[in-house]
Structure formats: structure tokens, C-alpha cells
Enzyme design. Structure first.
Site, PDB file in Angstrom:
ATOM      1  N   MET A  31       2.137   9.094   1.195  1.00 57.69           N
ATOM      2  CA  MET A  31       3.373   8.511   1.741  1.00 57.69           C
ATOM      3  C   MET A  31       3.912   7.436   0.793  1.00 57.69           C
ATOM      4  O   MET A  31       4.745   6.619   1.181  1.00 57.69           O
ATOM      5  CB  MET A  31       3.117   7.930   3.130  1.00 57.69           C
ATOM      6  CG  MET A  31       2.670   9.001   4.124  1.00 57.69           C
ATOM      7  SD  MET A  31       3.018   8.586   5.831  1.00 57.69           S
ATOM      8  CE  MET A  31       2.007   7.144   6.041  1.00 57.69           C
ATOM      9  N   HIS A  38      -4.882   6.096  -3.999  1.00 57.63           N
ATOM     10  CA  HIS A  38      -4.105   7.303  -4.322  1.00 57.63           C
ATOM     11  C   HIS A  38      -4.410   7.765  -5.746  1.00 57.63           C
ATOM     12  O   HIS A  38      -4.528   8.963  -6.012  1.00 57.63           O
ATOM     13  CB  HIS A  38      -2.600   7.015  -4.224  1.00 57.63           C
ATOM     14  CG  HIS A  38      -2.130   6.572  -2.875  1.00 57.63           C
ATOM     15  ND1 HIS A  38      -1.651   5.302  -2.625  1.00 57.63           N
ATOM     16  CD2 HIS A  38      -2.058   7.237  -1.693  1.00 57.63           C
ATOM     17  CE1 HIS A  38      -1.300   5.207  -1.350  1.00 57.63           C
ATOM     18  NE2 HIS A  38      -1.536   6.359  -0.761  1.00 57.63           N
TER      19      HIS A  38
END
Ligand code: AMP
Length: 283
Positions: A31, A38
Site C-alpha cells: 500500500m 517492503h
């Protein structure tokens, strides 16, 4: 340079070209508001695949009306810098319209077994995992990855995605990467930005109590209620942290267990101020 793609048709076409060339695609759904957690997924993907596709999509259907969809942190410039730095090949960055079209109701939906959704985060975020399963399925169809990468931090999500892939026969390998933490143990999260200085100081306690729980287990305690009680007593001493749930469950089925005989997960969700944080550790 990371190639940015906004439209699903372009994404689909590019993916099919890669597949025709015999290239393996690794996919990292996010997101955005990227951090080291990430990046570790991207590095995992780069190691094992020819092409790494990252998506940034703040998915409205996985937020309840009272949740932080509009306030969810976004910083596209910074994200793009990190994607380039990591040499991610493709960024899929669609609009909401691109993914969902004009229809907002009466979509085809995916129903996940209640045993997986009515507990832990699912109990407090009704519809959340259906939203996740829905968007992940759409992205899987558009991108056709060989492997997809998820973080252990969102433990229940990994169990549900694995089940989704198995039950719907997606020909995709799911990889779960370890939780990346700040130096003081706090699990990295896009939401950590919302913590005040004071709250940030309290937040690492969440991981400390998980470690304490694991120590109890290693020292021979097998009664999950006893471990849960000990940890709750510890975390409740900090007035800045309000526990939503703190539970030991079977790591595969997510069922409650009183005695820990198989692989188990100790999972927690807690509010630090208005910010909801989650974390877990495997036993
Ligand atoms: P999000 O952008 O928060 O939806 O997360 C996208 C992916 O990154 C999910 O698979 C998360 O589990 C994973 N992720 C988020 N935070 C971390 C972290 N601290 N360590 C490892 N993976 C993470």
C-alpha cells in the site's frame, strides 16, 4: 529505472510478454509509504525471479468506514526513489477506478472460511480480509507472478493468502519473509509515522512482551492461557498501550489452543494512542 504502469491492460500485456520470453515474475503487493520491511520483500523477489513487479494500491475495500483509508500515509516521490534504488523493474500504480471500475456495490466477492476470518484482526476488522483476498486475486490475475511475497508481520494475512491460492488454484508460490524491525524491536510499519515521541518510546514494549512469551515457551511452559496472562500483566503496566487482542493460536489453522503441542503463533494487536499496531512471534 523502474517502469511505472497505471493501466491494467498495460500491466497484463507486459506480464504476458515477460511470460512468453520465459521470464519468472516475482510480485510484491503493497500500500506504499515504503520502508525496509517492503524492501526486504523486493530483495527476496529479485533474488529468485527475473522480473520484480511491485504494486502500490491503497485498497479501499479492506478498510472499514471508521478506519484510516483517507489518512493512510502516502508519499509517491519517496516510494519511487526507493523503488529505483532497489532496481524494482515495474511499479503497478493503478487508480481505484482502474481496479474496481464504476461499480461500488454488488461485486463478485470471495468468501474466506470463517475459522480464518472471525478471529484475531478479522474479528475487529469485519470485511478486511475479504477486501484483501479480492484485491490480491485481481492483482494476481493481472500480473501472473510465479511467486508473490508477503511479510510475516501480517501473519493472519499470510495464512489467508495461502488458503486463497490453494483453494482457487492460483499457480503461484507464496513466500513469507521475516518481520523487519527498528533497532529497538518495533516492527516497521507505515503507520509508525503517526506515533508521537512519547508513544514511539512505549511501542517497542509490544515486541518485548512477545519475546517474553517466547521465553516462557522455551522454558517449558505449554499452557497458552498462562503465557497469555503473564504477557498481558506485563503490557498492561504501560498506560499508553491498549491491547485489542493478545492470543496464542495454532499457526496453520488459527484455532485457539490451550496446550501448545504444534507450531503456534503468539499474535498481538494494540492501540498506541490512536494508532493500531500488530505484531507476532512463532512458537
Ligand atoms: P502494507 O503496505 O502494509 O500493506 O504491506 C505490504 C507487504 O509488506 C505485506 O505483505 C506486509 O506484511 C509486508 N510488511 C509490512 N511491514 C513489514 C515488516 N516490518 N517486515 C516485513 N514485511 C512487512
Amino acid at each position: 529505472m523502474t517502469q511505472i504502469i497505471h493501466h491494467k491492460a498495460d500491466m497484463n500485456l507486459l506480464a504476458s510478454q515477460y511470460l512468453q520470453q520465459g521470464k519468472k515474475i516475482g510480485f510484491v503487493p503493497t500500500m506504499g509509504y515504503l520502508h525496509e520491511g517492503h524492501l526486504s520483500l523486493m530483495r527476496g523477489s529479485k533474488k529468485e525471479n527475473d522480473i520484480t513487479v511491485v504494486s502500490i494500491f491503497v485498497n479501499p475495500t479492506q478498510f472499514s468506514p471508521h478506519e484510516d483509508f483517507t489518512k493512510y500515509p502516502r508519499d509517491f516521490k519517496h516510494d519511487l526513489k526507493l523503488l529505483n534504488q532497489e532496481k524494482a523493474d515495474v511499479l503497478f500504480y493503478p487508480s481505484i477506478q482502474e481496479i474496481y471500475g464504476k461499480r461500488t456495490q454488488e461485486r463478485t466477492n470471495i468468501r474466506i472460511p470463517e475459522s480464518l476470518t472471525q478471529c484475531l484482526c478479522g474479528k475487529y476488522r469485519p470485511g478486511h480480509f475479504e477486501g484483501v483476498a479480492h484485491v490480491v486475486s485481481i492483482l494476481f490475475h493481472l500480473i501472473s507472478p510465479t511467486r508473490a511475497y508477503f511479510g510475516q508481520k501480517d501473519y493472519q494475512q499470510t495464512v489467508i493468502v495461502r488458503r486463497l491460492v490453494a483453494d482457487l488454484h492460483f499457480p503461484i508460490e507464496i513466500r513469507v519473509m521475516p518481520t523487519v524491525r527498528e533497532k529497538d524491536g518495533l516492527a516497521m510499519s507505515s503507520r509508525n509515522i503517526f506515533l508521537t515521541k512519547q508513544q514511539r518510546k512505549s511501542a517497542p514494549l509490544i515486541y518485548q512482551v512477545l519475546l517474553f512469551g517466547k521465553k516462557c515457551y522455551k522454558d517449558g511452559e505449554r499452557n497458552s492461557r498462562i503465557i497469555e496472562k503473564k504477557i498481558k500483566d506485563l503490557i498492561h503496566q504501560n498506560k499508553n498501550i491498549k491491547v485489542e487482542y493478545l492470543e496464542i493460536r495454532d499457526a496453520e489453522t488459527l484455532q485457539t489452543i490451550t496446550r501448545i503441542n504444534n507450531k503456534a503463533v503468539l499474535a498481538v494487536a494494540a492501540y498506541v494512542g490512536k494508532t493500531r499496531l500488530i505484531d507476532n512471534i512463532l512458537l
